[in-house]
Design an enzyme around this catalytic site. Sequence first.
Site, PDB file in Angstrom:
ATOM      1  N   ASN A 165      78.329 -33.292  69.808  1.00  0.00           N
ATOM      2  CA  ASN A 165      77.034 -32.967  70.403  1.00  0.00           C
ATOM      3  C   ASN A 165      76.620 -31.517  70.180  1.00  0.00           C
ATOM      4  O   ASN A 165      75.433 -31.175  70.307  1.00  0.00           O
ATOM      5  CB  ASN A 165      77.043 -33.261  71.911  1.00  0.00           C
ATOM      6  CG  ASN A 165      76.991 -34.735  72.240  1.00  0.00           C
ATOM      7  OD1 ASN A 165      77.364 -35.149  73.335  1.00  0.00           O
ATOM      8  ND2 ASN A 165      76.547 -35.557  71.287  1.00  0.00           N
TER       9      ASN A 165
ATOM     10  N   ASP B 265      75.340 -43.613  77.007  1.00  0.00           N
ATOM     11  CA  ASP B 265      74.510 -43.516  75.804  1.00  0.00           C
ATOM     12  C   ASP B 265      73.115 -44.059  76.081  1.00  0.00           C
ATOM     13  O   ASP B 265      72.960 -45.051  76.799  1.00  0.00           O
ATOM     14  CB  ASP B 265      75.169 -44.313  74.676  1.00  0.00           C
ATOM     15  CG  ASP B 265      74.554 -44.025  73.320  1.00  0.00           C
ATOM     16  OD1 ASP B 265      73.860 -42.998  73.183  1.00  0.00           O
ATOM     17  OD2 ASP B 265      74.759 -44.826  72.396  1.00  0.00           O
TER      18      ASP B 265
END
Length: 245
Positions: free
Chosen positions: A71, A23
């Site tokens: 995503n 991340d």
Amino acid sequence: METAASARVDLPVQPVHVAIIMDGNGRWAKARGLPRTAGHKRGAEAVRRTVECAREMGISYLTLYAFSSENWKRPEGEVSDLMGLLRLYLRNEVKTLHKNGIRLRIIGDRSRLGPDIVSLIEESEAKTAANSAMTLVLALSYGGRQEIVAAARALAADVAAGRLDVAQVDEEALSARLFTADIPDPDMIIRTSGEQRISNFLLWQCAYAELVFLDVLWPDFSRDHLIAAIRDFHGRERRFGATGG
């Protein structure tokens, strides 16, 4: 390049399976006034460093959360760029993985990936299938809840078809129908960027994983960060619910 022995430094036996939620690519780019694509490209370099280091340290399984089911909701341009990077990785990095004895496995919903990407995945998995130095697992188009639902549907279908008795439905039966059926559960899950959540990653498999949250953005993740996380892991007492605190 460091040798395997020097990479292990003075750490005890390595965890068998390390999983990482990568991340911070977007924030890394934003902090530098760069497009998000630049962050993803630097993130790909961090992947290369981490795979190399994990193999040298003797970690048997490394799972990287590369692209989640959620995503797909990102802007179309960013998704397209990420798929382009994935194509490049599969075309350019698999030779190196194979040379270093690393097996590549992909877990996730392949139905949403482009046909050319699916073909590259199948070719890459077949090429590296016999390698045993380490297994690199990339979670692509992956969601933990979706994985559990798919496994439950498979169980229900087997029961309905008479291949399985209801009394045989247990944890082992469900685990056998997950993407990770032949992969041990992670000993440790690392998340970069300072965020402290699992984000739908390996929900079933992480039941007893040690969670390590690092305040470093993924493009800056280094060998030293991996070593620090493993030191943290070894400093914990893993009781698996057997004894009280």
